[in-house]
Design an enzyme around this catalytic site. Structure first.
Site, short mmCIF file in Angstrom:
data_model
loop_
_atom_site.label_atom_id
_atom_site.label_comp_id
_atom_site.label_asym_id
_atom_site.label_seq_id
_atom_site.Cartn_x
_atom_site.Cartn_y
_atom_site.Cartn_z
N THR A 100 0.85 -1.18 0.00
CA THR A 100 0.00 0.00 0.00
C THR A 100 0.89 1.24 0.00
OG1 THR A 100 -0.11 0.01 2.42
CG2 THR A 100 -1.87 -1.15 1.26
N GLY A 101 0.40 2.28 -0.62
CA GLY A 101 1.14 3.53 -0.69
C GLY A 101 0.20 4.71 -0.69
N VAL A 131 -2.79 0.90 -4.33
CA VAL A 131 -2.79 -0.35 -3.58
C VAL A 131 -2.44 -1.46 -4.57
CG1 VAL A 131 -4.14 -1.92 -2.13
CG2 VAL A 131 -4.57 0.53 -2.04
N VAL A 132 -1.50 -2.33 -4.22
CA VAL A 132 -1.01 -3.37 -5.12
C VAL A 132 -1.48 -4.73 -4.60
CG1 VAL A 132 1.01 -4.40 -6.23
CG2 VAL A 132 1.00 -1.96 -5.67
N ASP A 184 11.15 10.39 -8.72
CA ASP A 184 10.96 9.91 -7.34
C ASP A 184 11.87 8.70 -7.10
OD1 ASP A 184 9.95 9.86 -4.78
OD2 ASP A 184 8.21 8.64 -5.30
#
Length: 514
Positions: A260-261, A265-266, A403
């Site tokens: 999760t970030g 969401v993966v 990033d």
């Protein structure tokens, strides 16, 4: 044969039992003698009816009535008295019938249905006293305080010194307390009327505004919960898209969440059957971009100045931004894959859901570079690989990661893999060189802390990746020259209407014409 002899034949002589009974003979019945007066007596009929009711319903208490009212003990000369007597008798019979129906309907059930509301309670035959009040039969609640009386249209009550206007402090306070009942149900106001609470206009207006604000906030939270993706959860529309992928055979099954970030969401999934134009890997990673912009509010600066999406950018529609964000990562991954940079392989894109190849094995994702412990040789190998990937990304893919750090690099099969390129921009972006310098700083600091002696500092790494020969003694002058280059590029775009390439095909520094 004479009929008298036939009738007397069964009594003559002994014989079998079946010969003593004549099938055509009349049955022997015992008749009870009664007079005509008994048959016509209403008192006897009533007693017989009560006996039948008692035998059929022994638990039902029979209606206790006094002696039958007749003309002998009551004056029946008045028509009103006769009507009341008939109505009273009808009501009693009706109530008794309701009791029987109620008993038959309920039976042995634990939950009983009462027919009490259908009973005929005659005013002349009420057993309850005047002091006893059944609160279920009245609309007045004795435990509820009376609401304040309204002021008449003339605007005042009373006369002389006892006059009270509608602007009276006590009257207005009680009215405001009563008006609080119109607030939303979830806003608890308490029993202010019972406590004779008096609210001033200022306090009431503040409470009213607060109640409306809470109601709107609750509605917004409910809408966001229903129509947006949350951490480790998806909204109904996203869930429907995933179901369609599984039903179409693209995915075999979705196992669960692996990461999760702030932007996505993966999930991990097993790939389905391959098609003619697509090769589906055995394990896939499903990246679901969050449809809320709460955690990543500066998302627009990475996409609104990108010429690939500039005309389609609309800050007023968050869902369109999310779809463009997913589409941008797909295009960036495709460029990197064509250049041979280790990165996830794009399988499919459907709105804000991006299906990629899974970097890992047996549902275990590859560790991030910050979490893995490498030897000095592997750390040195990883550094040179990252340096090469940054140069390829800049010169061959025409991209800046924007990033890049140890959080977005995975270690798998003895090499570094780049992920999370949705925010990547081209070097001609108004802030592209600043993003590149930030990436160089993150990479240089990480590998220098990791013990790589050959690691360049951020300024040397920036010149090595971009091919620009910026000479500055300190970091402040270095960033000023970067801003000058970006400003020249932005002015050229406004004047000429096209981008000024910050690098040439052979890697030499660009030549800016004055």
């Amino acid at each position: 044969m004479d009929p008298v002899e036939v009738a007397a034949a069964p009594d003559a002589g002994p014989g079998p039992a079946w010969q003593n009974k004549c099938p055509w003979g009349a049955p022997n019945t015992t008749s009870i003698s009664c007079s005509l007066a008994d048959v016509m007596s209403e008192q006897l009929a009533k007693e017989l009816q009560l006996e039948e009711e008692t035998a059929a319903f022994p638990e039902v208490v029979a209606v206790t009535e006094g002696p039958f009212i007749s003309g002998e003990n009551v004056d029946t000369s008045s028509d009103l008295m006769l009507a009341q007597m008939l109505q009273m008798e009808f009501d009693r019979e009706y109530d008794a019938q309701l009791r029987r129906e109620e008993k038959k309907f309920n039976g042995d059930s634990k939950v009983s249905i009462s027919f009490e509301n259908y009973r005929k309670v005659h005013p002349y035959d009420s057993d309850s006293s005047e002091d006893e009040v059944d609160w279920q039969d009245t609309r007045h609640d004795p435990y509820r305080a009376d609401k304040p009386t309204t002021t008449p249209r003339k605007g005042f009550i009373g006369k002389g010194k006892d006059i009270t206007t509608k602007h009276d402090e006590v009257v207005c306070g009680r009215k405001n307390t009563a008006r609080m009942e119109n607030f939303a149900p979830e806003f608890q106001v308490g029993d202010g009327i019972g406590m004779d609470l008096k609210l001033s206009n200022q306090v009431f207006n503040a409470l009213k505004q607060h109640a409306y604000s809470e109601e709107r906030r609750s509605a917004r939270l409910h809408e966001k919960k229903e129509h947006s993706t949350a951490e480790k959860a998806v909204d109904p529309k996203t869930r429907l898209l995933l179901y369609k992928m599984v039903n179409a055979g693209m995915l075999e099954t979705i196992t669960g969440c692996i990461s999760t970030g702030k932007e996505s969401v993966v999930f991990h999934a097993y790939g389905g059957s391959a098609t003619e134009d697509k090769v589906i890997p055995p394990e896939c990673a499903i990246k679901v971009f969050k449809t809320t912009l709460n955690e990543f509010k500066n998302r627009d600066k990475y996409i609104k100045d990108d010429y690939r999406f500039k005309d389609r950018f609309s800050k007023l529609n968050p869902r369109k931004i999310i779809r463009m964000w997913a589409e941008k990562e797909m295009h960036n991954l495709t460029r990197m894959q064509n250049a041979g940079i280790p990165c996830p392989q794009v399988v499919n894109l459907k709105k804000h859901i991006l299906v990629m190849s899974f970097i890992g094995q047996d549902q275990v994702p590859a560790p991030k570079l910050k979490d893995v412990t490498l030897s000095s040789e592997d750390m040195k190998k990883a550094y040179y690989q990252v340096l090469q990937m940054m140069q390829q990304l800049y010169k061959e893919c025409n991209l800046v990661h924007a990033d890049l750090s140890e959080y977005n690099m995975l270690w798998h099969d003895g090499k570094v893999w780049l992920i999370d390129v949705s925010q990547s921009v081209e070097p001609t972006h108004p802030h592209g060189l600043q993003f590149l310098f930030r990436d160089c700083r993150n990479v240089s600091q990480f590998f220098q802390k990791g013990g790589v002696a050959e690691a360049l500092n951020e300024r040397e790494l920036f010149n090595a990746v971009s091919g620009l020969n910026i000479t500055a003694e300190n970091e402040v002058d270095f960033q000023e020259e970067i801003e000058t280059l970006e400003k020249m590029n932005e002015d050229h775009v406004q004047n000429q209407g096209k981008k000024l390439l910050m690098f040439s095909s052979d890697g030499d520094p660009p030549i800016h014409s004055e």
